[in-house]
Design a protein around this motif. Structure first.
Motif, mmCIF file in Angstrom:
data_model
loop_
_atom_site.group_PDB
_atom_site.id
_atom_site.type_symbol
_atom_site.label_atom_id
_atom_site.label_comp_id
_atom_site.label_asym_id
_atom_site.label_seq_id
_atom_site.Cartn_x
_atom_site.Cartn_y
_atom_site.Cartn_z
ATOM 1 N N VAL A 226 0.836 -1.201 0.000
ATOM 2 C CA VAL A 226 0.000 0.000 0.000
ATOM 3 C C VAL A 226 0.869 1.249 0.000
ATOM 4 O O VAL A 226 0.594 2.214 -0.731
ATOM 5 N N ARG A 227 1.925 1.250 0.803
ATOM 6 C CA ARG A 227 2.788 2.439 0.864
ATOM 7 C C ARG A 227 3.443 2.691 -0.494
ATOM 8 O O ARG A 227 3.538 3.844 -0.947
ATOM 9 N N ARG A 228 3.906 1.632 -1.136
ATOM 10 C CA ARG A 228 4.507 1.797 -2.463
ATOM 11 C C ARG A 228 3.488 2.372 -3.450
ATOM 12 O O ARG A 228 3.784 3.322 -4.192
ATOM 13 N N ALA A 229 2.291 1.794 -3.461
ATOM 14 C CA ALA A 229 1.274 2.239 -4.407
ATOM 15 C C ALA A 229 0.816 3.663 -4.105
ATOM 16 O O ALA A 229 0.542 4.446 -5.025
ATOM 17 N N ALA A 230 0.742 4.010 -2.828
ATOM 18 C CA ALA A 230 0.326 5.367 -2.465
ATOM 19 C C ALA A 230 1.324 6.391 -2.984
ATOM 20 O O ALA A 230 0.948 7.436 -3.537
ATOM 21 N N ALA A 231 2.621 6.097 -2.813
ATOM 22 C CA ALA A 231 3.638 7.030 -3.301
ATOM 23 C C ALA A 231 3.578 7.163 -4.818
ATOM 24 O O ALA A 231 3.665 8.268 -5.367
ATOM 25 N N LYS A 232 3.410 6.050 -5.511
ATOM 26 C CA LYS A 232 3.330 6.097 -6.974
ATOM 27 C C LYS A 232 2.087 6.842 -7.436
ATOM 28 O O LYS A 232 2.121 7.550 -8.448
ATOM 29 N N THR A 233 0.987 6.683 -6.696
ATOM 30 C CA THR A 233 -0.243 7.384 -7.074
ATOM 31 C C THR A 233 -0.102 8.890 -6.857
ATOM 32 O O THR A 233 -0.605 9.698 -7.658
ATOM 33 N N LEU A 234 0.591 9.290 -5.804
ATOM 34 C CA LEU A 234 0.829 10.716 -5.585
ATOM 35 C C LEU A 234 1.637 11.332 -6.718
ATOM 36 O O LEU A 234 1.521 12.532 -6.996
ATOM 37 N N THR A 235 2.443 10.515 -7.391
ATOM 38 C CA THR A 235 3.175 11.007 -8.558
ATOM 39 C C THR A 235 2.219 11.484 -9.635
ATOM 40 O O THR A 235 2.511 12.444 -10.373
ATOM 41 N N LEU A 236 1.075 10.813 -9.758
ATOM 42 C CA LEU A 236 0.101 11.175 -10.790
ATOM 43 C C LEU A 236 -0.597 12.491 -10.487
ATOM 44 O O LEU A 236 -1.058 13.178 -11.403
ATOM 45 N N ILE A 237 -0.683 12.845 -9.201
ATOM 46 C CA ILE A 237 -1.495 13.996 -8.799
ATOM 47 C C ILE A 237 -0.679 15.280 -8.711
ATOM 48 O O ILE A 237 -1.181 16.380 -8.951
ATOM 49 N N GLU A 238 0.583 15.177 -8.344
ATOM 50 C CA GLU A 238 1.502 16.329 -8.332
ATOM 51 C C GLU A 238 1.009 17.456 -7.431
ATOM 52 O O GLU A 238 0.972 18.627 -7.816
ATOM 53 N N ASP A 239 0.651 17.119 -6.212
ATOM 54 C CA ASP A 239 0.125 18.117 -5.276
ATOM 55 C C ASP A 239 1.220 18.519 -4.284
ATOM 56 O O ASP A 239 1.717 17.679 -3.527
ATOM 57 N N PRO A 240 1.585 19.802 -4.233
ATOM 58 C CA PRO A 240 2.637 20.238 -3.302
ATOM 59 C C PRO A 240 2.314 19.959 -1.840
ATOM 60 O O PRO A 240 3.226 19.857 -1.015
ATOM 61 N N ARG A 241 1.027 19.826 -1.486
ATOM 62 C CA ARG A 241 0.674 19.559 -0.091
ATOM 63 C C ARG A 241 1.240 18.228 0.399
ATOM 64 O O ARG A 241 1.391 18.019 1.600
ATOM 65 N N ALA A 242 1.537 17.341 -0.517
ATOM 66 C CA ALA A 242 2.048 16.026 -0.127
ATOM 67 C C ALA A 242 3.546 16.043 0.162
ATOM 68 O O ALA A 242 4.077 15.055 0.688
ATOM 69 N N LEU A 243 4.223 17.124 -0.156
ATOM 70 C CA LEU A 243 5.688 17.134 -0.051
ATOM 71 C C LEU A 243 6.217 16.790 1.345
ATOM 72 O O LEU A 243 7.176 16.022 1.455
ATOM 73 N N PRO A 244 5.662 17.331 2.440
ATOM 74 C CA PRO A 244 6.204 16.960 3.756
ATOM 75 C C PRO A 244 6.102 15.465 4.039
ATOM 76 O O PRO A 244 7.015 14.861 4.616
ATOM 77 N N VAL A 245 4.995 14.848 3.646
ATOM 78 C CA VAL A 245 4.818 13.415 3.885
ATOM 79 C C VAL A 245 5.743 12.604 2.989
ATOM 80 O O VAL A 245 6.314 11.587 3.405
ATOM 81 N N LEU A 246 5.924 13.043 1.759
ATOM 82 C CA LEU A 246 6.833 12.362 0.841
ATOM 83 C C LEU A 246 8.272 12.438 1.350
ATOM 84 O O LEU A 246 9.021 11.457 1.281
ATOM 85 N N LEU A 247 8.657 13.603 1.853
ATOM 86 C CA LEU A 247 10.009 13.748 2.407
ATOM 87 C C LEU A 247 10.193 12.833 3.610
ATOM 88 O O LEU A 247 11.243 12.184 3.762
ATOM 89 N N LYS A 248 9.185 12.761 4.458
ATOM 90 C CA LYS A 248 9.255 11.872 5.618
ATOM 91 C C LYS A 248 9.420 10.420 5.168
ATOM 92 O O LYS A 248 10.199 9.649 5.756
#
Length: 298
Positions: free
Chosen positions: A90-112
Motif C-alpha cells: 500500500v505504501r509503495r502504491a500510495a507514493a506512486k499514485t501521488l506522482t500522478l497527482i503532483e500536489d505540493p501539499r504532499a511534499l512533507p509526507v513524501l520527504l518523511k
C-alpha cells in the motif's frame, strides 16, 4: 516547502476482500471509460486506497489510476496510507499514485517517507512523486543532501530528483549550484548536464566552469566528470587540461577520464606531461589508460 500546511494523517484504513475489490475495480473502469470522474467523497476514496493493497498488480493499477483521476481530493488519504499503513504494498502504491497527482501539499509526507520508510522502493517512489511536483520540491531534496544521517541511497535518490526537477526549474537548480553547502553545490553541478545539452544554457556552463575552481574537492571532481559527459571537447578540453594538475588526486583522475571519454586527442601531450610528474599510483593507472585509449582513437 514549509508554506504548505501538513495534511492530517489520522484515521483507520479500510479493507477490501478480493471480491469487493474486483467489483469496485470494474465499476471504476466503467466510469472512466464513460468519461465519468469517480466519486471524490471520503468513503469512496478510502475504498480505492484500500484497493491499493490488492495482491493483483492490474487491480492495484486500476485503483491508482482512479485515484489519479479523482486528483487532489485523494491526497490526504494517500498521504495517510503512505505515512502509516502497515502494508508495504500500500505504501509503495500510495507514493506512486501521488506522482500522478503532483500536489505540493504532499511534499512533507513524501520527504518523511524518503527519510524514514525502511523500504527502498517506497523511498524511490517518494522521490519520484516529489520530483513530479517540480520546483517546490527542491528545498526538501536539498535537506536530504545536507542531512548527515542520510544514507548513500537516499543521497543518490535526492540527487536524481534534483536533476529531474532541474530540467523543469532551471533557475532553482542554478541557485543551488551556488549554495553555501558543498554537498548541494556538488549535486547541483552534477544535475546541470540536461540544461546545458537541452537548453544550451550559458549560465549553467558558467556554473560548471566555476565549479572547476571550487574550494571543495568533490565539487571540482564532479565538475570535471560532467564535462566528460557533454560531448563538447572543443569547450571542455581546454578546461580539463589544467585540472590534471589539481592538488587532489581524485580531481586529476576525473579530468583524465573525461578527456578520454571526449576522445580529446589534442590533449595527449598534457596527459604525457602529467604522467611524467605523477607520484600517485592510482592516478598513474588512470593516466596510462587515458593515453592508451586516446592513442587508439587517434
Amino acid at each position: 516547502m514549509s508554506e504548505h500546511q501538513p495534511l492530517s494523517v489520522d484515521g483507520q484504513p479500510q479493507q477490501l476482500n478480493q471480491d469487493e475489490a474486483t467489483q469496485l475495480a470494474e465499476e471504476l473502469k466503467q466510469q472512466i471509460r464513460n468519461g465519468v470522474i469517480p466519486a471524490g467523497d471520503s468513503d469512496s476514496i478510502e475504498r480505492m486506497v484500500a484497493g491499493l493493497g490488492d495482491p493483483r498488480g492490474l487491480m492495484r493499477l486500476t485503483f491508482a489510476e482512479s485515484l489519479g483521476v479523482v486528483g487532489k481530493a485523494a491526497v490526504p488519504s494517500l498521504c495517510r496510507a503512505l505515512s502509516e499503513h502497515d502494508s508495504v504494498t500500500v505504501r509503495r502504491a500510495a507514493a506512486k499514485t501521488l506522482t500522478l497527482i503532483e500536489d505540493p501539499r504532499a511534499l512533507p509526507v513524501l520527504l518523511k517517507a524518503l527519510l524514514n520508510d525502511p523500504d527502498p522502493v517506497v523511498q524511490g517512489s517518494a522521490v519520484g512523486a516529489m520530483a513530479a511536483v517540480g520546483a517546490e520540491a527542491i528545498d526538501g531534496l536539498l535537506e536530504v543532501l545536507i542531512n548527515p544521517n542520510s544514507t548513500a541511497m537516499q543521497l543518490g535518490l535526492a540527487s536524481w530528483g534534483l536533476a529531474f526537477v532541474g530540467a523543469r526549474a532551471p533557475e532553482a537548480l542554478r541557485n543551488a549550484a551556488t549554495s553555501d553547502h558543498a554537498e548541494i553545490r556538488c549535486a547541483a553541478i552534477a544535475a546541470l548536464g540536461d540544461q546545458i545539452q537541452s537548453l544550451d544554457d550559458s549560465e549553467a556552463r558558467g556554473l560548471v566552469e566555476q565549479g572547476l575552481k571550487d574550494s571543495d574537492r568533490d565539487v571540482r571532481a564532479e565538475a570535471a566528470t560532467l564535462l566528460g559527459k557533454l560531448h563538447n571537447p572543443a569547450w571542455a578540453a581546454p578546461l580539463l587540461e589544467p585540472m590534471l594538475n589539481d592538488p587532489e588526486g581524485q580531481v586529476r583522475k576525473n579530468a583524465a577520464l573525461s578527456l578520454m571519454k571526449l576522445q580529446a586527442t589534442a590533449s595527449r601531450p598534457a596527459l604525457d606531461v602529467r604522467l611524467s610528474q605523477e607520484d600517485q599510483t592510482d592516478v598513474q593507472a588512470v593516466l596510462k589508460l587515458a593515453i592508451n585509449q586516446l592513442d587508439q582513437a587517434g
